[in-house]
Design a protein around this motif. Structure first.
Motif, PDB file in Angstrom:
ATOM      1  N   LEU A  86       0.820  -1.211   0.000  1.00 44.67           N
ATOM      2  CA  LEU A  86       0.000   0.000   0.000  1.00 44.67           C
ATOM      3  C   LEU A  86       0.852   1.259   0.000  1.00 44.67           C
ATOM      4  CD1 LEU A  86      -2.773  -1.041   2.548  1.00 44.67           C
ATOM      5  CD2 LEU A  86      -2.995  -0.855   0.065  1.00 44.67           C
ATOM      6  N   SER A  87       1.921   1.245   0.781  1.00 47.73           N
ATOM      7  CA  SER A  87       2.801   2.409   0.843  1.00 47.73           C
ATOM      8  C   SER A  87       3.475   2.660  -0.502  1.00 47.73           C
ATOM      9  CB  SER A  87       3.851   2.214   1.937  1.00 47.73           C
ATOM     10  OG  SER A  87       4.712   3.322   2.016  1.00 47.73           O
ATOM     11  N   ASP A  88       3.950   1.605  -1.133  1.00 47.44           N
ATOM     12  CA  ASP A  88       4.613   1.756  -2.431  1.00 47.44           C
ATOM     13  C   ASP A  88       3.642   2.299  -3.484  1.00 47.44           C
ATOM     14  OD1 ASP A  88       6.910   0.800  -1.285  1.00 47.44           O
ATOM     15  OD2 ASP A  88       6.762  -1.208  -2.155  1.00 47.44           O
ATOM     16  N   GLY A  89       2.411   1.769  -3.488  1.00 52.02           N
ATOM     17  CA  GLY A  89       1.425   2.242  -4.450  1.00 52.02           C
ATOM     18  C   GLY A  89       1.031   3.684  -4.194  1.00 52.02           C
ATOM     19  N   ASN A  90       0.838   4.029  -2.942  1.00 60.29           N
ATOM     20  CA  ASN A  90       0.478   5.393  -2.574  1.00 60.29           C
ATOM     21  C   ASN A  90       1.567   6.382  -3.004  1.00 60.29           C
ATOM     22  OD1 ASN A  90      -1.410   7.134  -1.341  1.00 60.29           O
ATOM     23  ND2 ASN A  90      -0.247   7.193   0.554  1.00 60.29           N
ATOM     24  N   THR A  91       2.820   5.995  -2.808  1.00 61.18           N
ATOM     25  CA  THR A  91       3.939   6.868  -3.171  1.00 61.18           C
ATOM     26  C   THR A  91       4.039   7.019  -4.682  1.00 61.18           C
ATOM     27  OG1 THR A  91       5.148   6.186  -1.181  1.00 61.18           O
ATOM     28  CG2 THR A  91       6.423   7.214  -2.946  1.00 61.18           C
ATOM     29  N   LEU A  92       3.836   5.932  -5.417  1.00 60.44           N
ATOM     30  CA  LEU A  92       3.917   5.990  -6.878  1.00 60.44           C
ATOM     31  C   LEU A  92       2.899   6.976  -7.446  1.00 60.44           C
ATOM     32  CD1 LEU A  92       4.877   4.903  -9.651  1.00 60.44           C
ATOM     33  CD2 LEU A  92       3.111   3.142  -9.434  1.00 60.44           C
ATOM     34  N   VAL A  93       1.654   6.867  -7.011  1.00 61.35           N
ATOM     35  CA  VAL A  93       0.604   7.752  -7.517  1.00 61.35           C
ATOM     36  C   VAL A  93       0.901   9.205  -7.147  1.00 61.35           C
ATOM     37  CG1 VAL A  93      -1.835   8.350  -7.269  1.00 61.35           C
ATOM     38  CG2 VAL A  93      -1.160   5.962  -7.574  1.00 61.35           C
ATOM     39  N   PHE A  94       1.345   9.422  -5.925  1.00 56.89           N
ATOM     40  CA  PHE A  94       1.691  10.771  -5.474  1.00 56.89           C
ATOM     41  C   PHE A  94       2.814  11.359  -6.334  1.00 56.89           C
ATOM     42  CE2 PHE A  94       4.229  13.503  -2.561  1.00 56.89           C
ATOM     43  CZ  PHE A  94       3.274  14.469  -2.282  1.00 56.89           C
ATOM     44  N   THR A  95       3.796  10.548  -6.640  1.00 55.98           N
ATOM     45  CA  THR A  95       4.937  10.995  -7.448  1.00 55.98           C
ATOM     46  C   THR A  95       4.486  11.483  -8.820  1.00 55.98           C
ATOM     47  OG1 THR A  95       6.401   9.437  -6.314  1.00 55.98           O
ATOM     48  CG2 THR A  95       7.145  10.269  -8.442  1.00 55.98           C
ATOM     49  N   GLU A  96       3.471  10.832  -9.374  1.00 55.05           N
ATOM     50  CA  GLU A  96       3.015  11.189 -10.718  1.00 55.05           C
ATOM     51  C   GLU A  96       1.996  12.332 -10.724  1.00 55.05           C
ATOM     52  OE1 GLU A  96       3.584   6.839 -12.876  1.00 55.05           O
ATOM     53  OE2 GLU A  96       1.561   7.564 -12.439  1.00 55.05           O
ATOM     54  N   LEU A  97       1.048  12.301  -9.771  1.00 55.06           N
ATOM     55  CA  LEU A  97      -0.082  13.219  -9.847  1.00 55.06           C
ATOM     56  C   LEU A  97       0.123  14.533  -9.098  1.00 55.06           C
ATOM     57  CD1 LEU A  97      -3.002  10.658  -9.749  1.00 55.06           C
ATOM     58  CD2 LEU A  97      -2.598  12.346 -11.516  1.00 55.06           C
ATOM     59  N   ALA A  98       0.780  14.496  -7.958  1.00 54.16           N
ATOM     60  CA  ALA A  98       0.937  15.740  -7.195  1.00 54.16           C
ATOM     61  C   ALA A  98       1.659  16.823  -8.002  1.00 54.16           C
ATOM     62  CB  ALA A  98       1.650  15.461  -5.873  1.00 54.16           C
ATOM     63  N   PRO A  99       2.792  16.523  -8.673  1.00 51.85           N
ATOM     64  CA  PRO A  99       3.444  17.579  -9.470  1.00 51.85           C
ATOM     65  C   PRO A  99       2.557  18.096 -10.603  1.00 51.85           C
ATOM     66  CG  PRO A  99       4.950  15.751  -9.083  1.00 51.85           C
ATOM     67  CD  PRO A  99       3.590  15.291  -8.648  1.00 51.85           C
ATOM     68  N   ALA A 100       1.698  17.246 -11.139  1.00 47.63           N
ATOM     69  CA  ALA A 100       0.812  17.680 -12.221  1.00 47.63           C
ATOM     70  C   ALA A 100      -0.195  18.705 -11.708  1.00 47.63           C
ATOM     71  CB  ALA A 100       0.098  16.478 -12.826  1.00 47.63           C
ATOM     72  N   PHE A 101      -0.714  18.495 -10.498  1.00 49.52           N
ATOM     73  CA  PHE A 101      -1.661  19.467  -9.945  1.00 49.52           C
ATOM     74  C   PHE A 101      -0.959  20.767  -9.553  1.00 49.52           C
ATOM     75  CE2 PHE A 101      -4.478  15.783  -9.510  1.00 49.52           C
ATOM     76  CZ  PHE A 101      -5.679  16.343  -9.928  1.00 49.52           C
ATOM     77  N   VAL A 102       0.278  20.674  -9.093  1.00 54.84           N
ATOM     78  CA  VAL A 102       1.045  21.891  -8.813  1.00 54.84           C
ATOM     79  C   VAL A 102       1.221  22.699 -10.098  1.00 54.84           C
ATOM     80  CG1 VAL A 102       3.314  22.767  -8.128  1.00 54.84           C
ATOM     81  CG2 VAL A 102       2.221  20.963  -6.791  1.00 54.84           C
ATOM     82  N   ALA A 103       1.534  22.027 -11.198  1.00 55.22           N
ATOM     83  CA  ALA A 103       1.683  22.712 -12.489  1.00 55.22           C
ATOM     84  C   ALA A 103       0.365  23.322 -12.945  1.00 55.22           C
ATOM     85  CB  ALA A 103       2.208  21.731 -13.532  1.00 55.22           C
ATOM     86  N   LEU A 104      -0.735  22.610 -12.710  1.00 56.40           N
ATOM     87  CA  LEU A 104      -2.052  23.130 -13.088  1.00 56.40           C
ATOM     88  C   LEU A 104      -2.337  24.440 -12.361  1.00 56.40           C
ATOM     89  CD1 LEU A 104      -4.839  22.678 -14.496  1.00 56.40           C
ATOM     90  CD2 LEU A 104      -5.532  21.452 -12.415  1.00 56.40           C
ATOM     91  N   LEU A 105      -2.071  24.471 -11.070  1.00 57.17           N
ATOM     92  CA  LEU A 105      -2.328  25.681 -10.288  1.00 57.17           C
ATOM     93  C   LEU A 105      -1.421  26.833 -10.711  1.00 57.17           C
ATOM     94  CD1 LEU A 105      -2.845  24.071  -6.770  1.00 57.17           C
ATOM     95  CD2 LEU A 105      -4.466  25.599  -7.918  1.00 57.17           C
ATOM     96  N   ALA A 106      -0.228  26.508 -11.155  1.00 53.96           N
ATOM     97  CA  ALA A 106       0.735  27.543 -11.539  1.00 53.96           C
ATOM     98  C   ALA A 106       0.636  27.915 -13.015  1.00 53.96           C
ATOM     99  CB  ALA A 106       2.151  27.067 -11.224  1.00 53.96           C
ATOM    100  N   ASP A 107      -0.350  27.342 -13.720  1.00 57.82           N
ATOM    101  CA  ASP A 107      -0.507  27.592 -15.158  1.00 57.82           C
ATOM    102  C   ASP A 107       0.770  27.260 -15.924  1.00 57.82           C
ATOM    103  OD1 ASP A 107      -3.186  28.551 -15.028  1.00 57.82           O
ATOM    104  OD2 ASP A 107      -2.432  30.451 -14.266  1.00 57.82           O
ATOM    105  N   GLN A 108       1.399  26.182 -15.523  1.00 63.76           N
ATOM    106  CA  GLN A 108       2.623  25.737 -16.175  1.00 63.76           C
ATOM    107  C   GLN A 108       2.351  24.469 -16.977  1.00 63.76           C
ATOM    108  OE1 GLN A 108       5.288  25.187 -12.865  1.00 63.76           O
ATOM    109  NE2 GLN A 108       5.801  27.372 -12.727  1.00 63.76           N
TER     110      GLN A 108
END
Length: 343
Positions: free
Chosen positions: A114-136
Motif C-alpha cells: 500500500l505504501s509503495d502504491g500510494n507513493t507511486l501515484v503521489f509521485t506522478e499526480l501531485a506535481p501535475a496538480f502543482v503545475a495546473l495551479l501555476a498555469d505551467q
C-alpha cells in the motif's frame, strides 16, 4: 479556508521520507492543500481528484500503520468456535505466537504494498496538480513519447478552470476526475492485488514448515485443518473490515455496498444530474454500471479494476460538491510504544 502553497521541492522531500507512515502523512497533507487551492482557484464548489485522494490516503494510512488489523485478527480468531475447539489439541506442538506472528508478517507485506502504491501515484499526480495551479506545462515523462496518460484529464481540468459556465465546468471537472482516477487505479492494480492476495496460511506454513510436517501433520490433521480454516477466516474478516471501507468526514463508506445518495435523497448535485456534454457523459458511461442510478454501484471484488471504477465514478459524481471532503484529516498517528507521529 486558505491553503499554503505546495512546491515541487516539498513533494520531492516527502517522497524521499524513509518512514512510510511519515511519508503517508505528508502525502495526505499535500492532497488536502491542493484540493483546497483548486476550489479557491475556481470559486466554485466542485471538487477535484485531490479532495477524494485526501481521504483515500488518510484511509490507507490506517492500513499502512497496521495497528488495528493484527489485534482485530487475534480477537476474531480466539473467539471463533473452531479455534476454541481445536487449538487445545495442537498446543503441545504449535505455539499460538506462530499464528500471531504470521498475521504480523502478512500485515507488513500489505503495508509495504500500500505504501509503495500510494507513493507511486503521489509521485506522478501531485506535481501535475502543482503545475495546473501555476498555469505551467504538465510535467511529462520523456520515455513515454507522445502518449502521456495524464494529458487527457488535465486538459479537462484546464478547460474547467477557464470556463465561465458552472455547469460545463462541473462536467469537465467530473471527466477530469474520472480520467485521473482511472490512471491512478491502473497504476495501483499490482499493489492492490498484492495486498489482497497476501496469504496468511502461506506465511504460517513457512514459519512452521519444520515443526508440522510428515506424520505429525497427518496425525494432527483432524484438528489442524479446521484450526487453519479458522485462522484464514479470521484474517479475511479483519482485513476486509479495513480494506473495503473509505473514511470520510461525514460517514464511513462500505465499498461493497452501493454508493449512498446525498443527504437530501438525490443521487447527484444538480449540475451533474444530467450530463449534457457528450464528452464527460461518454467518460462516465465507460465505467458506470448503475446507468446513472447508484443502484449496482457496489464493488463485488475490489481486486478487479472494473469493479473499483464502477464504484469510484459513482462516488465521484455523487460527492463532487460535498464540502466536508475539504476538511483536513487528522494527521497524527499514535505509534505502538512511542510518541505520536506527525507531519
Amino acid at each position: 479556508m486558505s491553503a499554503s502553497p505546495v512546491s515541487a521541492e516539498e513533494i520531492a522531500a516527502i517522497i524521499a521520507r524513509p518512514d512510510r507512515i511519515q511519508r503517508n502523512l505528508g502525502v495526505t497533507d499535500v492532497y488536502h492543500r491542493l484540493a483546497v487551492a483548486l476550489v479557491e482557484r475556481t470559486g466554485r464548489p466542485d471538487l477535484t481528484w485531490c479532495a477524494f485522494a485526501t481521504w483515500a490516503s488518510a484511509t490507507a494510512g490506517t492500513m499502512i500503520a497496521m495497528r488495528e488489523v493484527p489485534a482485530l485478527f487475534r480477537g476474531l480468531l480466539t473467539r471463533s468456535d473452531d479455534y476454541q475447539r481445536h487449538f487445545p489439541h495442537v498446543r503441545h506442538v504449535l505455539d499460538e505466537t506462530a499464528i500471531i506472528r504470521a498475521g504480523e508478517v502478512v500485515a507488513g507485506q500489505i503495508s509495504d504494498a500500500l505504501s509503495d502504491g500510494n507513493t507511486l501515484v503521489f509521485t506522478e499526480l501531485a506535481p501535475a496538480f502543482v503545475a495546473l495551479l501555476a498555469d505551467q506545462p504538465l510535467p511529462t515523462d520523456p520515455s513515454a513519447g507522445p502518449d502521456q496518460p495524464l494529458l487527457e484529464p488535465f486538459e479537462r481540468y484546464r478547460r474547467a478552470l477557464s470556463d465561465p459556465d458552472p455547469r460545463r465546468s462541473a462536467q469537465d471537472i467530473l471527466a477530469g476526475n474520472v480520467l485521473a482516477v482511472y490512471h491512478e487505479q491502473q497504476r495501483l492494480q499490482p499493489y492492490i492485488a498484492a495486498a489482497l492476495d497476501a496469504s496468511i496460511l502461506d506465511v504460517f506454513h513457512d514459519l512452521t514448515e519444520h515443526g508440522l510436517t510428515g506424520r505429525l501433520a497427518r496425525d494432527l490433521a483432524p484438528h489442524l485443518d479446521p484450526l487453519l480454516h479458522a485462522v484464514d477466516v479470521a484474517w479475511d474478516k479483519a482485513l476486509t473490515r479495513y480494506a473495503t471501507t473509505l473514511m470520510t468526514p461525514g460517514q464511513i463508506l462500505r465499498l461493497g455496498e452501493d454508493v449512498p445518495p446525498l443527504p437530501d435523497g438525490s443521487p447527484w448535485p444538480a449540475v451533474l444530474a444530467e450530463l449534457t456534454d457528450p464528452d464527460p457523459a461518454s467518460v462516465i458511461a465507460r465505467f458506470d454500471r448503475s446507468r446513472g442510478t447508484l443502484r449496482g454501484s457496489a464493488a463485488a471484488d475490489w481486486a478487479v479494476l472494473e469493479d473499483r471504477m464502477n464504484y469510484i465514478v459513482n462516488l465521484f459524481r455523487s460527492r463532487q460538491q460535498d464540502a466536508t471532503l475539504l476538511q483536513q484529516p487528522e494527521l497524527t498517528i499514535d505509534l505502538p510504544g512511542g510518541p505520536a507521529a506527525r507531519r
